[in-house]
Scaffold this active site. Structure first.
Site, mmCIF file in Angstrom:
data_model
loop_
_atom_site.group_PDB
_atom_site.id
_atom_site.type_symbol
_atom_site.label_atom_id
_atom_site.label_comp_id
_atom_site.label_asym_id
_atom_site.label_seq_id
_atom_site.Cartn_x
_atom_site.Cartn_y
_atom_site.Cartn_z
ATOM 1 N N GLU A 116 0.826 -1.215 0.000
ATOM 2 C CA GLU A 116 0.000 0.000 0.000
ATOM 3 C C GLU A 116 0.863 1.269 0.000
ATOM 4 O O GLU A 116 0.529 2.255 -0.649
ATOM 5 C CB GLU A 116 -0.970 -0.042 1.178
ATOM 6 C CG GLU A 116 -1.975 -1.183 1.011
ATOM 7 C CD GLU A 116 -2.912 -1.321 2.186
ATOM 8 O OE1 GLU A 116 -2.451 -1.771 3.248
ATOM 9 O OE2 GLU A 116 -4.090 -0.965 2.056
ATOM 10 N N GLU A 136 -4.029 -9.585 4.670
ATOM 11 C CA GLU A 136 -5.013 -9.058 5.635
ATOM 12 C C GLU A 136 -6.227 -9.962 5.841
ATOM 13 O O GLU A 136 -6.646 -10.205 6.979
ATOM 14 C CB GLU A 136 -5.502 -7.664 5.205
ATOM 15 C CG GLU A 136 -4.541 -6.536 5.534
ATOM 16 C CD GLU A 136 -3.519 -6.272 4.447
ATOM 17 O OE1 GLU A 136 -3.324 -7.168 3.585
ATOM 18 O OE2 GLU A 136 -2.895 -5.197 4.446
HETATM 19 N N1 COA Z 1 4.411 -7.899 12.747
HETATM 20 C C1 COA Z 1 5.332 -7.929 13.762
HETATM 21 N N2 COA Z 1 6.499 -8.565 13.665
HETATM 22 C C2 COA Z 1 6.781 -9.185 12.506
HETATM 23 C C3 COA Z 1 5.892 -9.207 11.416
HETATM 24 C C4 COA Z 1 4.650 -8.521 11.579
HETATM 25 N N3 COA Z 1 3.760 -8.428 10.570
HETATM 26 N N4 COA Z 1 6.441 -9.892 10.394
HETATM 27 C C5 COA Z 1 7.651 -10.297 10.838
HETATM 28 N N5 COA Z 1 7.849 -9.863 12.098
HETATM 29 C C6 COA Z 1 9.042 -10.086 12.930
HETATM 30 C C7 COA Z 1 9.118 -11.530 13.410
HETATM 31 O O1 COA Z 1 8.339 -11.697 14.574
HETATM 32 C C8 COA Z 1 10.596 -11.698 13.646
HETATM 33 O O2 COA Z 1 10.926 -11.108 14.883
HETATM 34 P P1 COA Z 1 11.864 -11.938 15.949
HETATM 35 O O3 COA Z 1 13.180 -12.114 15.223
HETATM 36 O O4 COA Z 1 11.930 -11.018 17.128
HETATM 37 O O5 COA Z 1 11.162 -13.210 16.203
HETATM 38 C C9 COA Z 1 11.228 -10.838 12.573
HETATM 39 O O6 COA Z 1 10.204 -9.932 12.146
HETATM 40 C C10 COA Z 1 11.666 -11.627 11.352
HETATM 41 O O7 COA Z 1 10.556 -12.362 10.877
HETATM 42 P P2 COA Z 1 10.598 -13.937 10.601
HETATM 43 O O8 COA Z 1 9.200 -14.452 10.593
HETATM 44 O O9 COA Z 1 11.573 -14.618 11.526
HETATM 45 O O10 COA Z 1 11.220 -13.951 9.119
HETATM 46 P P3 COA Z 1 10.998 -15.065 8.026
HETATM 47 O O11 COA Z 1 11.944 -14.730 6.933
HETATM 48 O O12 COA Z 1 11.071 -16.426 8.606
HETATM 49 O O13 COA Z 1 9.486 -14.862 7.491
HETATM 50 C C11 COA Z 1 7.595 -13.573 6.672
HETATM 51 C C12 COA Z 1 9.141 -13.673 6.841
HETATM 52 C C13 COA Z 1 7.276 -12.206 6.086
HETATM 53 C C14 COA Z 1 7.089 -14.681 5.752
HETATM 54 C C15 COA Z 1 6.941 -13.757 8.061
HETATM 55 O O14 COA Z 1 7.624 -12.923 8.988
HETATM 56 C C16 COA Z 1 5.490 -13.373 8.070
HETATM 57 O O15 COA Z 1 4.665 -14.129 7.570
HETATM 58 N N6 COA Z 1 5.155 -12.206 8.658
HETATM 59 C C17 COA Z 1 3.796 -11.765 8.787
HETATM 60 C C18 COA Z 1 3.336 -11.016 7.555
HETATM 61 C C19 COA Z 1 1.953 -10.446 7.815
HETATM 62 O O16 COA Z 1 1.013 -11.161 8.087
HETATM 63 N N7 COA Z 1 1.865 -9.116 7.816
HETATM 64 C C20 COA Z 1 0.667 -8.439 8.257
HETATM 65 C C21 COA Z 1 -0.063 -7.854 7.126
HETATM 66 S S1 COA Z 1 -1.489 -7.000 7.691
#
Ligand code: COA
Length: 259
Positions: A116, A136
């Site tokens: 966005e 979302e």
């Molecule tokens: N909100 C808060 N923290 C987040 C986050 C989010 N949306 N996405 C990632 N993080 C944080 C993780 O908790 C992690 O923190 P930590 O090291 O303290 O545990 C750090 O960022 C790295 O993320 P991680 O999940 O370990 O990386 P990855 O490479 O294994 O996976 C993603 C990457 C993007 C696939 C995965 O983090 C994910 O699915 N995130 C959520 C995406 C999402 O739903 N966003 C919201 C949209 S409304």
């Protein structure tokens, strides 16, 4: 010149502004603090006539922005209430009202509010490692940083709904094919390409650039006849300004007669 915020680095070099989302340890996810910082930064860009163009990018290797900070969802009674807190400032309205051209230079995860933010920009360059998606719906909320409106305008209704309803993930190559982004480049060319585009834009007269942006962006929301009138009005303003400044006077006077 650089100004530090908690979640954003704001820098100005000559006439180009750089906005870096700066929470790399959390994949630059958008939280309430970033909302407040971004609001200040966007106002600074909007009010600064020295800024001709701005580049938005993400800190760290892994992400431009992985969406909203879900840890704030856990501190609020529901994701919807957490989302409401982020609405208290109209960041997205401010973003879309900026007259200077904005370039998004994205890499890695470009999810949720990451897409966005990129869609609030005018031009989008992506590194070849980018991954686009809108998670979302799976979290029980809908995109609300303008995405339900800006995305279909960029890629059409069907493709936008595929992303919004089914969280369809996309590579940079697919995003390029459907027009979500303008260009794909190797990761190490991302910033140099954005800067090359920014310098080119900044080399043109700011009024010309801003009126051209307005004609295209506002025109998209108008019926064709009204859009053509808007174009005529803006073209006249640009030509008049050029005459006033005495630049290439004869040629511009001639073009004024054409409109
Ligand atoms: N909100 C808060 N923290 C987040 C986050 C989010 N949306 N996405 C990632 N993080 C944080 C993780 O908790 C992690 O923190 P930590 O090291 O303290 O545990 C750090 O960022 C790295 O993320 P991680 O999940 O370990 O990386 P990855 O490479 O294994 O996976 C993603 C990457 C993007 C696939 C995965 O983090 C994910 O699915 N995130 C959520 C995406 C999402 O739903 N966003 C919201 C949209 S409304």
């Amino acid at each position: 010149m650089a100004r530090g915020f908690q979640t954003i680095i704001y820098e100005k070099r000559d006439t180009i502004a750089y906005v870096t989302l700066n929470r790399p340890q959390a994949l630059n996810v958008y939280n309430i603090q970033m909302r407040d910082d971004l609001y200040q930064v966007l106002k600074a860009i909007k009010d600064d006539s020295e800024v001709r163009v701005a580049i938005f990018k993400g800190a760290g290797e892994k992400a431009f922005c992985a969406g909203a900070d879900v840890s704030e969802f856990l501190t609020a009674p529901s994701p919807a209430i957490a989302r409401k807190a982020r609405w208290q400032r109209d960041v997205w309205g401010l973003f879309l009202s900026i007259r200077q051209p904005l370039i998004a230079a994205v890499h890695g995860y470009v999810l949720g509010s990451g897409i966005e933010i990129a869609l609030c920009c005018d031009l989008r360059i992506a590194a070849d490692d980018s991954c686009f998606g809108l998670p979302e719906a799976g979290l029980g909320i809908i995109p609300a940083a303008g995405g339900t409106q800006t995305l279909p305008r960029a890629i059409g209704r069907g493709r936008a709904l595929e992303m919004v309803l089914a969280n369809r993930r996309m590579t940079s190559a697919e995003a390029l094919r459907i027009g979500l982004i303008n260009r794909v480049v190797p990761r190490n060319h991302l910033l140099p390409t954005a800067e090359e585009w920014a310098r080119k834009i900044a080399s043109f007269h700011p009024l010309t650039v801003q009126q051209a942006k307005e004609a295209v962006v506002r025109g998209l929301d108008l019926p064709l006849a009204e859009g053509l009138n808007l174009e005529k009005r803006l073209a006249r303003q640009v030509a008049k300004q050029a005459v006033k400044q005495g630049k290439r006077k004869k040629r511009w006077k001639l073009s004024l007669r054409i409109f």
